[in-house]
Write an enzyme that holds these catalytic residues in place. Structure first.
Site, PDB file in Angstrom:
ATOM      1  N   LYS A 126       3.483   7.846  44.301  1.00 35.69           N
ATOM      2  CA  LYS A 126       2.388   8.524  43.595  1.00 35.69           C
ATOM      3  C   LYS A 126       1.981   7.830  42.320  1.00 35.69           C
ATOM      4  O   LYS A 126       0.799   7.637  42.043  1.00 35.69           O
ATOM      5  CB  LYS A 126       2.820   9.942  43.219  1.00 35.69           C
ATOM      6  CG  LYS A 126       2.598  10.961  44.284  1.00 35.69           C
ATOM      7  CD  LYS A 126       2.758  12.351  43.668  1.00 35.69           C
ATOM      8  CE  LYS A 126       1.950  13.367  44.438  1.00 35.69           C
ATOM      9  NZ  LYS A 126       2.054  13.221  45.877  1.00 35.69           N
ATOM     10  N   HIS A 244      -0.325  23.126  53.517  1.00 35.42           N
ATOM     11  CA  HIS A 244      -0.547  21.684  53.582  1.00 35.42           C
ATOM     12  C   HIS A 244      -0.675  21.146  54.993  1.00 35.42           C
ATOM     13  O   HIS A 244      -0.558  19.950  55.232  1.00 35.42           O
ATOM     14  CB  HIS A 244       0.531  20.934  52.790  1.00 35.42           C
ATOM     15  CG  HIS A 244       0.603  21.399  51.358  1.00 35.42           C
ATOM     16  ND1 HIS A 244      -0.395  21.139  50.451  1.00 35.42           N
ATOM     17  CD2 HIS A 244       1.506  22.167  50.712  1.00 35.42           C
ATOM     18  CE1 HIS A 244      -0.091  21.712  49.299  1.00 35.42           C
ATOM     19  NE2 HIS A 244       1.048  22.350  49.423  1.00 35.42           N
ATOM     20  N   ARG A 301      -2.847   5.135  57.376  1.00 27.50           N
ATOM     21  CA  ARG A 301      -2.649   5.257  58.826  1.00 27.50           C
ATOM     22  C   ARG A 301      -3.915   5.803  59.477  1.00 27.50           C
ATOM     23  O   ARG A 301      -4.842   6.228  58.795  1.00 27.50           O
ATOM     24  CB  ARG A 301      -1.517   6.261  59.087  1.00 27.50           C
ATOM     25  CG  ARG A 301      -1.890   7.641  58.528  1.00 27.50           C
ATOM     26  CD  ARG A 301      -0.945   8.744  58.947  1.00 27.50           C
ATOM     27  NE  ARG A 301      -1.480  10.047  58.600  1.00 27.50           N
ATOM     28  CZ  ARG A 301      -1.363  10.622  57.420  1.00 27.50           C
ATOM     29  NH1 ARG A 301      -0.705  10.006  56.449  1.00 27.50           N
ATOM     30  NH2 ARG A 301      -1.890  11.805  57.190  1.00 27.50           N
TER      31      ARG A 301
HETATM   32  C1  MV4 Z   1      -3.537  18.991  43.046  1.00 29.46           C
HETATM   33  C2  MV4 Z   1      -4.248  20.203  43.120  1.00 29.46           C
HETATM   34  C3  MV4 Z   1      -4.935  20.602  42.000  1.00 29.46           C
HETATM   35  N1  MV4 Z   1      -4.893  19.857  40.858  1.00 29.46           N
HETATM   36  N2  MV4 Z   1      -3.546  18.271  41.912  1.00 29.46           N
HETATM   37  C4  MV4 Z   1      -1.403  19.333  47.291  1.00 29.46           C
HETATM   38  C5  MV4 Z   1      -0.598  18.305  48.031  1.00 29.46           C
HETATM   39  C6  MV4 Z   1      -0.764  17.003  47.302  1.00 29.46           C
HETATM   40  N3  MV4 Z   1      -1.221  16.007  48.204  1.00 29.46           N
HETATM   41  C7  MV4 Z   1      -1.729  17.276  46.201  1.00 29.46           C
HETATM   42  N4  MV4 Z   1      -2.041  18.667  46.227  1.00 29.46           N
HETATM   43  C8  MV4 Z   1      -2.802  19.224  45.249  1.00 29.46           C
HETATM   44  N5  MV4 Z   1      -2.864  18.512  44.082  1.00 29.46           N
HETATM   45  C9  MV4 Z   1      -4.202  18.720  40.836  1.00 29.46           C
HETATM   46  N6  MV4 Z   1      -4.152  18.007  39.716  1.00 29.46           N
HETATM   47  C10 MV4 Z   1      -4.238  20.917  44.317  1.00 29.46           C
HETATM   48  C11 MV4 Z   1      -3.495  20.439  45.385  1.00 29.46           C
HETATM   49  C12 MV4 Z   1      -3.507  21.265  46.566  1.00 29.46           C
HETATM   50  C13 MV4 Z   1      -4.167  20.851  47.726  1.00 29.46           C
HETATM   51  C14 MV4 Z   1      -4.786  19.625  47.805  1.00 29.46           C
HETATM   52  C15 MV4 Z   1      -5.425  19.237  48.962  1.00 29.46           C
HETATM   53  C16 MV4 Z   1      -5.460  20.102  50.039  1.00 29.46           C
HETATM   54  C17 MV4 Z   1      -4.844  21.319  49.989  1.00 29.46           C
HETATM   55  C18 MV4 Z   1      -4.185  21.718  48.837  1.00 29.46           C
HETATM   56  C19 MV4 Z   1      -3.571  22.964  48.789  1.00 29.46           C
HETATM   57  C20 MV4 Z   1      -2.913  23.336  47.654  1.00 29.46           C
HETATM   58  C21 MV4 Z   1      -2.873  22.489  46.546  1.00 29.46           C
END
Ligand code: MV4
Length: 510
Positions: A126, A244, A301
């Site tokens: 990350k 997710h 991917r």
């Molecule tokens: C976030 C966010 C809001 N703000 N970062 C969820 C998994 C990871 N890949 C990143 N994620 C998130 N990061 C910030 N700064 C909200 C999420 C998130 C989310 C992102 C994409 C698709 C679904 C989600 C469900 C919950 C939280």
């Protein structure tokens, strides 16, 4: 990072697919079309799986648990050697984003159908990913460096303002992630995130990000050849998720207009170039209410949801992956790529939407797949196949295409109605319910919708249905205005076509 190793691309005519299910079948189909010979692998649970039947040759690799079969690098490389395959396609999941596996293939003289091990490694971390893309001018969510102590993080969060998210550097899929809404809750959240990250990844380093609320998850599909050409194939809207796990994806996105698409596309290309990216890849963004977008991560991917992009661009992404790995140049430039129409994908999972989405196992006793205009089904199962608990619950993808979003929705409703599977429970009722949901129909949703505001039990009253129909008509009208629409409007004006629609809908409801 120049590509000195000539083995990263070379002409090959026999491919080993180290995956199973619908994605293995998808890759096999691309090989058949390109005249590439195919080698499949299977565990005890997959002896008569479709991917085994479709392949020219198939090799047994061990017991059902993936760590004893589909994740056994030694066995897979041995199959490559015995079969004479010169290239390896990882599909998604399993070994697809393990840098060591990509490197092991190259070290064994095999073409890995994907990016370099180095690109996978950078994008898999990350913090390294954030730093690398930021240097290339890609917008990232404001946040701290990793490795600050508790006091430093408290000061940083108080300065940044709440809400913030505590994220694990090694994290993924939401693990080791904690939202914090008040200053006094930060320390507990850091402690909890550290514990969870240590347990899951063996690493308790965390950092803070400003939390983007009411955001959508929108991603850009890329293709990059080994000669420095990179193009974007538009966006996919992936906000409809649960824990997710994506459930429905569509292309294009309701909220992305041509200007935003070009800006997100240019940024995505810059992110990929920053790691000398080759092959198919995806940049995930969070898009907030004001249409600001922020890099989240890169998926190195082929993704589950790639078909919606194939349908609106006419580009066969799986075929292009193979051409790129064979060292060919992309056959199109950015200006050749046009988004036409609308595509929606429903992931059909063997799980019970009426019982907290509990996975369902058993033998598929009947299966009738939907067909007809605008309908595509990618599946890795058939009648008589046994769904076991060893692999993920997705058994097929139903993808529908239409000239407009409204037409794609109508086809999806029709196709879900045609779809019959017995022997296991599926989430088809969830998708039918979603296709009736006012918020889905109006495109008014974000990443929290499925978990927080969607319930299988609230039955749409007739009045709601009326509203839903109107909502869709409006959406249809908006997409016409947004210029998403192409030539033939059928017999007459936009108004006329909208009423034709309403009648079709009414008939469907009876
Ligand atoms: C976030 C966010 C809001 N703000 N970062 C969820 C998994 C990871 N890949 C990143 N994620 C998130 N990061 C910030 N700064 C909200 C999420 C998130 C989310 C992102 C994409 C698709 C679904 C989600 C469900 C919950 C939280």
């Amino acid at each position: 990072m120049k590509r000195e190793d000539g083995l990263l691309t070379k002409k090959f005519d026999k491919l080993l697919i180290v995956n199973r299910g619908e994605i293995a079948v998808r890759i096999l189909r691309a090989c058949h079309e390109l005249g590439i010979k195919t080698v499949a692998v299977y565990s005890d649970a997959d002896r008569n799986a479709p991917h085994v039947r479709f392949a020219d040759e198939a090799y047994y690799i061990g017991p059902p648990p993936a760590r004893e079969s589909y994740l056994r690098v030694d066995k897979l490389l041995d199959v490559a050697k015995r079969s004479g395959a010169q290239a390896v396609h990882p599909g998604y999941g399993f070994l697809a984003e393990r840098a060591e596996f990509a490197q092991a293939c190259v070290d064994a003289g095999l073409v890995f159908v994907g990016p370099s091990a180095q690109a996978i490694k950078i994008m898999g971390d990350k913090q390294e990913a954030r730093e690398t893309v930021k240097a290339a001018g890609v917008p990232i969510v404001p946040g701290t460096e990793p490795g600050l102590n508790e006091t430093e993080m408290q000061a940083a969060a108080d300065r940044m303002g709440y809400p913030v998210l505590v994220k694990a550097v090694a994290g993924g899929g939401g693990k080791g992630m904690r939202p914090v809404h008040r200053s006094e809750d930060l320390q507990d959240a850091i402690a909890a995130a550290r514990r969870e990250a240590l347990g899951a990844f063996g690493d308790d380093v965390v950092y803070l990000e400003k939390m983007i609320t009411d955001a959508r998850h929108i991603e850009i599909q890329l293709l990059a050849d080994a000669h420095g050409n990179t193009v974007y194939l538009g966006e996919r809207e992936c906000s409809l998720q649960r824990r997710h796990q994506k459930l429905i994806e569509e292309a294009p996105s309701f909220v992305v207009d041509e200007d935003l698409r070009q800006r997100m596309g240019a940024v995505a290309v810059a992110a990929a170039k920053a790691v000398d990216y080759v092959n198919a890849g995806t940049i995930e963004f969070l898009v907030d209410k004001d249409k600001n977008f922020y890099f989240l991560e890169m998926n190195t991917r082929l993704q589950v949801e790639h078909p919606v992009t194939e349908l609106v661009t006419g580009i066969d992404i799986a075929q292009e992956q193979l051409r790129i790995a064979r060292g060919r140049r992309l056959r199109f430039t950015q200006k050749d790529i046009q988004i036409r129409g609308w595509a929606i994908e429903c992931r059909i999972n063997a799980e019970d939407p009426y019982n907290n989405y509990l996975p369902s196992t058993g033998v598929i006793s009947t299966m009738r797949l939907p067909t007809g205009p605008g309908v595509r089904v990618d599946t890795g199962v058939f009648r008589g196949y046994e769904i076991t608990p060893y692999y993920d619950s997705m058994i097929s993808k139903l993808i529908c295409y239409g000239e407009t979003r409204g037409e794609a929705v109508l086809r999806m409703r029709r196709a879900l109605e045609e779809y019959r599977i017995t022997g296991v429970k599926t989430n088809i009722p969830f998708h039918q319910h979603m296709m009736d949901s006012h918020r889905f129909l109006t495109g008014n949703f974000d990443t929290k919708f499925v978990e927080d505001r969607f319930s299988m039990s609230d039955r749409a009253a007739d009045q709601d249905m009326e509203a839903a129909v109107l909502a869709t008509l409006m959406a249809h009208h908006q997409s016409l205005q947004a210029g998403q629409r192409i030539a033939a409007v059928g017999a007459g004006s936009e108004k006329g076509s909208a009423w034709k629609w309403y009648n079709r809908w009414e008939r469907l409801r009876r």
